[in-house]
Design a protein around this motif. Structure first.
Motif, PDB file in Angstrom:
ATOM      1  N   GLN A 272       0.817  -1.201   0.000  1.00 16.36           N
ATOM      2  CA  GLN A 272       0.000   0.000   0.000  1.00 16.36           C
ATOM      3  C   GLN A 272       0.860   1.265   0.000  1.00 16.36           C
ATOM      4  OE1 GLN A 272      -2.329  -1.001   3.475  1.00 16.36           O
ATOM      5  NE2 GLN A 272      -4.060  -1.701   2.232  1.00 16.36           N
ATOM      6  N   ARG A 273       1.977   1.208   0.723  1.00 13.53           N
ATOM      7  CA  ARG A 273       2.887   2.354   0.766  1.00 13.53           C
ATOM      8  C   ARG A 273       3.488   2.606  -0.612  1.00 13.53           C
ATOM      9  NH1 ARG A 273       8.043   1.858   0.934  1.00 13.53           N
ATOM     10  NH2 ARG A 273       7.908  -0.256   1.801  1.00 13.53           N
ATOM     11  N   VAL A 274       3.954   1.549  -1.270  1.00 17.07           N
ATOM     12  CA  VAL A 274       4.567   1.685  -2.592  1.00 17.07           C
ATOM     13  C   VAL A 274       3.552   2.217  -3.601  1.00 17.07           C
ATOM     14  CG1 VAL A 274       5.638   0.442  -4.505  1.00 17.07           C
ATOM     15  CG2 VAL A 274       6.289  -0.100  -2.156  1.00 17.07           C
ATOM     16  N   ILE A 275       2.353   1.673  -3.568  1.00 16.58           N
ATOM     17  CA  ILE A 275       1.312   2.126  -4.494  1.00 16.58           C
ATOM     18  C   ILE A 275       1.017   3.607  -4.281  1.00 16.58           C
ATOM     19  CG2 ILE A 275      -1.138   1.891  -5.087  1.00 16.58           C
ATOM     20  CD1 ILE A 275      -0.796  -1.139  -4.444  1.00 16.58           C
TER      21      ILE A 275
ATOM     22  N   LEU B 130       2.133   5.294  -7.783  1.00 14.57           N
ATOM     23  CA  LEU B 130       1.038   5.328  -8.752  1.00 14.57           C
ATOM     24  C   LEU B 130       0.732   6.732  -9.291  1.00 14.57           C
ATOM     25  CD1 LEU B 130      -0.719   3.248 -10.145  1.00 14.57           C
ATOM     26  CD2 LEU B 130      -2.481   3.635  -8.415  1.00 14.57           C
ATOM     27  N   PRO B 131       0.864   7.801  -8.492  1.00 14.62           N
ATOM     28  CA  PRO B 131       0.629   9.144  -9.056  1.00 14.62           C
ATOM     29  C   PRO B 131       1.596   9.516 -10.185  1.00 14.62           C
ATOM     30  CG  PRO B 131       0.519   9.207  -6.663  1.00 14.62           C
ATOM     31  CD  PRO B 131       1.045   7.859  -7.026  1.00 14.62           C
ATOM     32  N   SER B 132       2.712   8.771 -10.304  1.00 12.12           N
ATOM     33  CA  SER B 132       3.703   9.059 -11.351  1.00 12.12           C
ATOM     34  C   SER B 132       3.523   8.184 -12.581  1.00 12.12           C
ATOM     35  CB  SER B 132       5.122   8.876 -10.796  1.00 12.12           C
ATOM     36  OG  SER B 132       5.341   9.707  -9.681  1.00 12.12           O
TER      37      SER B 132
ATOM     38  N   LEU C 140      -7.710  -0.485 -18.133  1.00  8.50           N
ATOM     39  CA  LEU C 140      -8.095  -0.271 -16.737  1.00  8.50           C
ATOM     40  C   LEU C 140      -7.001   0.550 -16.061  1.00  8.50           C
ATOM     41  CD1 LEU C 140      -9.320  -3.906 -16.010  1.00  8.50           C
ATOM     42  CD2 LEU C 140     -10.732  -1.897 -16.491  1.00  8.50           C
ATOM     43  N   SER C 141      -7.176   1.865 -16.077  1.00 11.54           N
ATOM     44  CA  SER C 141      -6.124   2.762 -15.607  1.00 11.54           C
ATOM     45  C   SER C 141      -5.811   2.553 -14.130  1.00 11.54           C
ATOM     46  CB  SER C 141      -6.529   4.219 -15.839  1.00 11.54           C
ATOM     47  OG  SER C 141      -7.689   4.527 -15.107  1.00 11.54           O
ATOM     48  N   SER C 142      -4.568   2.864 -13.767  1.00  8.26           N
ATOM     49  CA  SER C 142      -4.104   2.805 -12.373  1.00  8.26           C
ATOM     50  C   SER C 142      -4.261   1.413 -11.773  1.00  8.26           C
ATOM     51  CB  SER C 142      -4.852   3.835 -11.517  1.00  8.26           C
ATOM     52  OG  SER C 142      -4.712   5.126 -12.052  1.00  8.26           O
ATOM     53  N   SER C 143      -3.942   0.400 -12.562  1.00 12.18           N
ATOM     54  CA  SER C 143      -4.002  -0.978 -12.075  1.00 12.18           C
ATOM     55  C   SER C 143      -2.627  -1.445 -11.609  1.00 12.18           C
ATOM     56  CB  SER C 143      -4.497  -1.922 -13.175  1.00 12.18           C
ATOM     57  OG  SER C 143      -5.850  -1.662 -13.494  1.00 12.18           O
ATOM     58  N   VAL C 144      -2.626  -2.353 -10.632  1.00 11.39           N
ATOM     59  CA  VAL C 144      -1.384  -2.851 -10.053  1.00 11.39           C
ATOM     60  C   VAL C 144      -1.432  -4.373  -9.985  1.00 11.39           C
ATOM     61  CG1 VAL C 144       0.156  -2.778  -8.053  1.00 11.39           C
ATOM     62  CG2 VAL C 144      -1.222  -0.769  -8.630  1.00 11.39           C
ATOM     63  N   THR C 145      -0.346  -5.029 -10.423  1.00 11.09           N
ATOM     64  CA  THR C 145      -0.197  -6.469 -10.243  1.00 11.09           C
ATOM     65  C   THR C 145       1.101  -6.735  -9.492  1.00 11.09           C
ATOM     66  OG1 THR C 145       0.875  -6.696 -12.413  1.00 11.09           O
ATOM     67  CG2 THR C 145      -1.498  -7.059 -12.311  1.00 11.09           C
TER      68      THR C 145
ATOM     69  N   LEU D  27      10.051  -2.640  -3.659  1.00 16.53           N
ATOM     70  CA  LEU D  27       9.389  -2.247  -2.415  1.00 16.53           C
ATOM     71  C   LEU D  27      10.017  -1.020  -1.770  1.00 16.53           C
ATOM     72  CD1 LEU D  27       8.414  -5.628  -0.696  1.00 16.53           C
ATOM     73  CD2 LEU D  27       7.084  -4.152  -2.229  1.00 16.53           C
ATOM     74  N   ASP D  28      11.047  -0.452  -2.416  1.00 16.68           N
ATOM     75  CA  ASP D  28      11.593   0.840  -1.986  1.00 16.68           C
ATOM     76  C   ASP D  28      10.963   1.984  -2.779  1.00 16.68           C
ATOM     77  OD1 ASP D  28      13.365  -0.190  -0.060  1.00 16.68           O
ATOM     78  OD2 ASP D  28      14.865  -0.650  -1.597  1.00 16.68           O
ATOM     79  N   SER D  29       9.891   1.689  -3.499  1.00 19.65           N
ATOM     80  CA  SER D  29       9.168   2.685  -4.308  1.00 19.65           C
ATOM     81  C   SER D  29      10.024   3.229  -5.443  1.00 19.65           C
ATOM     82  CB  SER D  29       8.663   3.843  -3.431  1.00 19.65           C
ATOM     83  OG  SER D  29       7.790   3.386  -2.422  1.00 19.65           O
ATOM     84  N   GLU D  30      10.932   2.394  -5.957  1.00 22.34           N
ATOM     85  CA  GLU D  30      11.803   2.790  -7.059  1.00 22.34           C
ATOM     86  C   GLU D  30      11.408   2.044  -8.330  1.00 22.34           C
ATOM     87  OE1 GLU D  30      15.990   3.525  -4.622  1.00 22.34           O
ATOM     88  OE2 GLU D  30      15.509   1.527  -5.407  1.00 22.34           O
ATOM     89  N   VAL D  31      11.372   2.765  -9.448  1.00 23.64           N
ATOM     90  CA  VAL D  31      11.142   2.128 -10.747  1.00 23.64           C
ATOM     91  C   VAL D  31      12.416   1.392 -11.151  1.00 23.64           C
ATOM     92  CG1 VAL D  31      10.640   2.511 -13.187  1.00 23.64           C
ATOM     93  CG2 VAL D  31       9.501   3.911 -11.450  1.00 23.64           C
TER      94      VAL D  31
END
Length: 361
Positions: free
Chosen positions: A63-66, A70-72, A169-174, A220-224
């Motif tokens: 949830q933190r990573v998303i 996700l806003p980017s 389906l915009s803003s989707s996460v797998t 999981l460090d929120s890095e691409v």
């Protein structure tokens, strides 16, 4: 791997049908044996509590990573297709796949949670690496650029999330893991593909579907750590998706290409090795691919400087046997300009070897 590859851009001409099935499996167990002292937690209760704690922690990480990334991640809408993109900087540059932009020059870009789209224009595409940069005509207030990681730190087993607009389906996460690194894959030219051979790809089990192209593969460090680009298909099942086998362009290449396009409007230093030839696949007496015949050479190219000439048939490059143009391209994809390799070739029925200093695409 006996699988072909498909691009994950979504063609808008095709209808979108999404089915979601949810199944719940409940099971219970009982144990016999001496009773535990009154008030003492049973072993099973302790295990459940511990498992629940780990699950809650991992869920919080997701949830933190998303929330961070996700806003980017944006949806890119072209006239005939749509895909995904990543906000590269606060000036409005968006990095995506070249096959997402295709031959078009203007686009509509929608950010996560936004009900309105912003127009954008192509800065430049680099089909050889299936990357492109577009720029927003106006930069929305609070535009958030993604944070990019380090390709050298990507390892098998790392948990990753794929973010984008699969099937529109915009803003989707797998979710999945890094299944392997250093893969070399080739995409076809049909259906708008670039025909690029891509080296050092990140293989992932996170689901990649049409529309995910150009999105973000995130740790999981929120890095691409990569841009999802291709999904494998199983030819034995009529070309349907091979679940859990997808590929992303590594972040090191993404940054190299994007930085050059933003600075110069084009890629000035590809970093991709080349022999400087035009070739074609030849077959043996059994009609099996048997090498690459040189049709012509660049006079200043690597092959010509090493003494190769039209009519020679390349059968080995470095440590790789060469049977087709694709196998030659894949063999060179992992090499660098200036690197020396041994090239084995047939000339008038005689096998020869030459040391070639590779040039640049």
């Amino acid at each position: 791997m006996d699988a072909s590859l498909r691009r994950s851009r979504l063609r808008r001409s095709a209808p979108v049908l999404t089915a979601v099935a949810i199944a719940a499996l409940l099971s219970g167990c009982s144990q016999s044996g001496p009773a535990a002292p009154k008030g003492s937690p049973s072993p099973s209760a302790s295990n459940v509590q511990s498992s629940g704690s780990v699950t809650d922690s991992l869920q919080s990480d997701y949830q933190r990573v998303i929330k961070n990334v996700l806003p980017s991640v944006v949806q890119i809408d072209a006239s005939a297709s749509l895909g995904s993109g990543i906000v590269y900087d606060t000036q409005g540059h968006i990095v995506t796949n070249a096959h997402v932009v295709g031959n078009e020059r203007t686009f509509k870009v929608s950010a996560s949670g936004s009900s309105s789209a912003v127009t954008a224009r192509l800065v430049s595409a680099y089909p050889e690496q299936d990357l492109a940069v577009i720029k927003l005509d106006s930069v929305p207030s609070g535009l958030k650029a993604a944070r990019f990681g380090d390709s050298s730190k990507v390892e098998m087993g790392q948990i990753v999330l794929a973010m984008g607009s699969p099937l529109g389906l915009s803003s989707s996460v797998t979710q999945g893991i890094v299944s392997a690194t250093g893969r070399t894959v080739s995409e076809g030219r049909g259906g708008g593909g670039t025909g690029a051979t891509l080296a050092n790809m990140v293989q992932t089990s996170a689901a990649i579907n049409p529309g995910n192209s150009g999105g973000a593969l995130v740790n999981l460090d929120s890095e691409v750590i990569g841009i999802p680009t291709l999904a494998a298909t199983d030819p034995d099942m009529g070309g349907s998706a091979a679940p859990g086998i997808g590929f992303a362009i590594p972040v090191s290449m993404v940054k190299t290409v994007a930085d050059q396009i933003i600075k110069s409007g084009k890629v000035t230093d590809s970093g991709r090795a080349a022999l400087g030839i035009t070739g074609r696949t030849v077959v043996d007496s059994g009609y099996q691919p048997a090498g690459v015949a040189i049709v012509n050479t660049n006079p200043n190219g690597a092959a010509a400087k090493a003494g190769l000439k039209p009519g020679d048939i390349i059968v080995r490059a470095g440590g790789t046997d060469i049977t087709t143009i694709t196998s030659l391209t894949e063999a060179l994809a992992a090499d660098k300009p200036g690197q020396k390799i041994q090239v084995t070739y047939n000339r008038d029925g005689v096998r020869k070897t030459a040391e070639v200093t590779l040039g640049e695409v």
